[in-house]
Design a protein around this motif. Structure first.
Motif, PDB file in Angstrom:
ATOM      1  N   TYR A 363       0.830  -1.206   0.000  1.00 45.58           N
ATOM      2  CA  TYR A 363       0.000   0.000   0.000  1.00 45.58           C
ATOM      3  C   TYR A 363       0.869   1.261   0.000  1.00 45.58           C
ATOM      4  O   TYR A 363       0.445   2.318  -0.481  1.00 45.58           O
ATOM      5  CB  TYR A 363      -0.953  -0.010   1.206  1.00 45.58           C
ATOM      6  N   GLY A 406     -11.203   4.682   6.425  1.00 42.83           N
ATOM      7  CA  GLY A 406     -10.279   3.725   7.006  1.00 42.83           C
ATOM      8  C   GLY A 406     -10.803   3.128   8.299  1.00 42.83           C
ATOM      9  O   GLY A 406     -10.681   1.915   8.531  1.00 42.83           O
ATOM     10  N   MET A 409     -13.608   0.571   7.466  1.00 44.58           N
ATOM     11  CA  MET A 409     -13.084  -0.672   6.904  1.00 44.58           C
ATOM     12  C   MET A 409     -12.319  -1.489   7.945  1.00 44.58           C
ATOM     13  O   MET A 409     -12.367  -2.720   7.945  1.00 44.58           O
ATOM     14  CB  MET A 409     -12.179  -0.367   5.706  1.00 44.58           C
ATOM     15  N   LEU A 415     -11.083  -6.595   6.596  1.00 47.12           N
ATOM     16  CA  LEU A 415      -9.778  -6.023   6.253  1.00 47.12           C
ATOM     17  C   LEU A 415      -8.904  -5.779   7.478  1.00 47.12           C
ATOM     18  O   LEU A 415      -7.682  -5.836   7.407  1.00 47.12           O
ATOM     19  CB  LEU A 415      -9.968  -4.711   5.487  1.00 47.12           C
ATOM     20  N   THR A 418      -5.532  -3.348   7.711  1.00 43.17           N
ATOM     21  CA  THR A 418      -5.316  -2.937   6.321  1.00 43.17           C
ATOM     22  C   THR A 418      -6.285  -1.830   5.911  1.00 43.17           C
ATOM     23  O   THR A 418      -5.980  -1.000   5.060  1.00 43.17           O
ATOM     24  CB  THR A 418      -5.475  -4.149   5.375  1.00 43.17           C
ATOM     25  N   GLY A 419      -7.465  -1.824   6.541  1.00 41.26           N
ATOM     26  CA  GLY A 419      -8.471  -0.806   6.232  1.00 41.26           C
ATOM     27  C   GLY A 419      -7.954   0.601   6.433  1.00 41.26           C
ATOM     28  O   GLY A 419      -8.285   1.510   5.661  1.00 41.26           O
ATOM     29  N   TRP A 421      -4.846   1.598   6.063  1.00 40.57           N
ATOM     30  CA  TRP A 421      -3.939   1.900   4.953  1.00 40.57           C
ATOM     31  C   TRP A 421      -4.728   2.241   3.687  1.00 40.57           C
ATOM     32  O   TRP A 421      -4.380   3.178   2.963  1.00 40.57           O
ATOM     33  CB  TRP A 421      -3.013   0.706   4.691  1.00 40.57           C
ATOM     34  N   ILE A 422      -5.805   1.503   3.448  1.00 41.64           N
ATOM     35  CA  ILE A 422      -6.642   1.808   2.275  1.00 41.64           C
ATOM     36  C   ILE A 422      -7.272   3.188   2.432  1.00 41.64           C
ATOM     37  O   ILE A 422      -7.357   3.963   1.471  1.00 41.64           O
ATOM     38  CB  ILE A 422      -7.723   0.724   2.085  1.00 41.64           C
ATOM     39  N   VAL A 425      -4.629   5.771   1.628  1.00 36.32           N
ATOM     40  CA  VAL A 425      -4.409   5.829   0.173  1.00 36.32           C
ATOM     41  C   VAL A 425      -5.544   6.601  -0.498  1.00 36.32           C
ATOM     42  O   VAL A 425      -5.309   7.431  -1.386  1.00 36.32           O
ATOM     43  CB  VAL A 425      -4.310   4.407  -0.413  1.00 36.32           C
ATOM     44  N   LEU A 426      -6.780   6.338  -0.066  1.00 36.53           N
ATOM     45  CA  LEU A 426      -7.939   7.043  -0.620  1.00 36.53           C
ATOM     46  C   LEU A 426      -7.837   8.541  -0.367  1.00 36.53           C
ATOM     47  O   LEU A 426      -8.073   9.358  -1.269  1.00 36.53           O
ATOM     48  CB  LEU A 426      -9.228   6.483  -0.004  1.00 36.53           C
TER      49      LEU A 426
END
Length: 459
Positions: A363, A406, A409, A415, A418-419, A421-422, A425-426
């Motif tokens: 990520y 995040g 998630m 997730l 990891t949520g 990190w997503i 990124v978003l």
């Protein structure tokens, strides 16, 4: 700095200003790294205390330090407009403002420190070390803020190699003081993690003193006579500097604080997850030094061209910076994908930590690509002194979109960690898109003004 006429000349000038900034950024980042690592050699509570203290100070220090970045585009535009005689006055106003803000931070911190630390539920020993570390660090805040103003002045003149040399000189000073004060060498008591705070404060004073001496003694700076005359406080100029500096500072605080908040939210997961997150985030932060340095270089060059009313050249530098940033990010991303196992192994010997850190580092690749677009645009907009929309974009992309997404998630899907990190990124992707839209608007506006001015001259 000088006017450039060809693409090759622009590339050379951008690179000449960029690489010393990059070395200086990595060097300053290394000071925090050595504080943490050397404190960990003293004891685990010392490591935890310094880590907690740093997580409190870094967003605040970076955000307030961002206010003084305003001096860079102000001076760069004055250089471009050939108003050299106004520069000393602007720099001194920045110094006065830095001293006032440092007093406000120290006084505010004296009242807020204990309530903030008590909310973290720390062990008594760790809380004591964190508190003492921050109190020791506070003694160097006035010197740090003055140094940041002086560095902004130096960088605005395109003399980034000088800033680099000052930063390189400060690192061995900091490491040596850490060694003496943390472990109690040459007759000093062993202060543990608190010694890292004392060492940082002393290093800040050395930084300010060295920078002051260079500006006074080197011919290229002495000609500006920054400290030759006494200038009274100008509330009007403070207002102008804050008009540019506050949005920059708030935007930096918004960006840095969200990563600190995510780190705190990660504390609900197991130790392996926390360690893997910290390892991956630390490496991602180091890679961010590349687009961040390009951003700083663009602030200088775009500000210089805007001040000289060469908007076409300003646009060319912004595009060149983005292409360079994306190219470097692509190289870093490829290296990260190929060697993420080796990178993760630098931070831990535990197989579980290494495996999870590798997962998070994937990520971090997307971090690189988003930052490669967003950071150069931020630097370009600062060169135009267009900063308010950048702040609003940071608020919306990180706190309204990235963090809530995040959190949802991480806590409501499979997730897990990891949520977060997503979500980050978003947020970075939304920020990059928003900033790109703003840059196109600002450049279109300046282009129209340039066309109107040319037509007026022909008439």
């Amino acid at each position: 700095m000088k006017q450039t006429f060809t693409l090759l000349q622009k590339i050379r000038q951008l690179f000449a200003i960029l690489w010393p900034i990059l070395v200086a950024q990595v060097t300053m980042f290394s000071m925090s790294f050595f504080d943490t690592v050397m404190s960990g050699q003293a004891s685990t509570p010392d490591l935890a205390g310094v880590a907690i203290g740093s997580s409190v100070w870094v967003p605040i220090g970076a955000g307030i330090g961002g206010i003084f970045v305003a001096v860079t585009p102000i001076v760069a535009q004055l250089i471009g407009a050939r108003h050299k005689e106004d520069i000393a006055f602007q720099v001194m106003q920045g110094i006065y403002l830095a001293l006032l803000i440092s007093i406000l931070v120290i006084v505010g911190g004296a009242f807020a420190l204990d309530p903030i630390l008590s909310l973290m539920g720390l062990e008594d020993n760790v809380l004591r070390i964190s508190r003492s570390y921050l109190l020791a660090l506070a003694c160097g805040i006035p010197a740090l803020f003055v140094y940041q103003v002086l560095r902004a002045f130096i960088d605005a003149l395109g003399k980034t190699r000088v800033s680099m040399m000052i930063a390189l000189l400060s690192l061995p000073i900091n490491v040596s003081l850490n060694y003496v004060l943390i472990f109690g060498k040459i007759g000093f008591p062993a202060l543990g993690g608190v010694g890292a705070g004392v060492a940082s404060a002393l290093t800040y004073w050395f930084l300010a003193l060295i920078t002051y001496t260079i500006i006074n003694s080197q011919k290229s700076f002495a000609s500006f006579q920054v400290f030759k005359h006494f200038y009274g406080i100008s509330l009007k100029e403070w207002k102008e500097q804050l008009k540019t500096g506050l949005p920059i500072g708030f935007a930096i605080f918004i960006e840095t604080s969200i990563f600190a908040v995510v780190a705190l939210l990660m504390s609900t997961f197991d130790t392996v997850t926390i360690a893997a997150h910290q390892a991956a985030m630390n490496f991602a932060t180091m890679l961010y030094m590349v687009p961040l340095s390009i951003s700083s270089a663009l602030t200088i060059l775009v500000g210089f061209e805007v001040g000289a009313k060469r908007d076409k050249d300003a646009r060319h530098y912004s595009y060149l910076g983005m292409v360079m940033s994306i190219g470097m990010a692509s190289i870093c991303a490829a290296i990260l994908l190929l060697f993420r196992e080796q990178v993760a192994a630098l931070y831990s010997r535990e197989v579980a930590v290494i495996q999870m850190a590798q997962h998070f580092l994937i990520y971090a690749v997307f971090f690189q690509l988003s930052d490669a677009i967003a950071a150069p645009i931020q630097g370009t907009l600062r060169g135009y002194k267009d900063v308010n929309v950048t702040f609003l974009t940071a608020c919306i992309s990180y706190w309204v979109i990235g963090l809530p997404a995040g959190y949802y998630m991480a806590n409501n899907t499979s997730l897990g960690a990891t949520g977060y990190w997503i979500g980050l990124v978003l947020g970075l992707a939304v920020s990059a898109i928003g900033l790109l839209g703003r840059l196109l608007v600002v450049q279109s506006r300046h282009k129209n003004l340039e066309v109107a001015s040319s037509e007026k001259k022909r008439m």
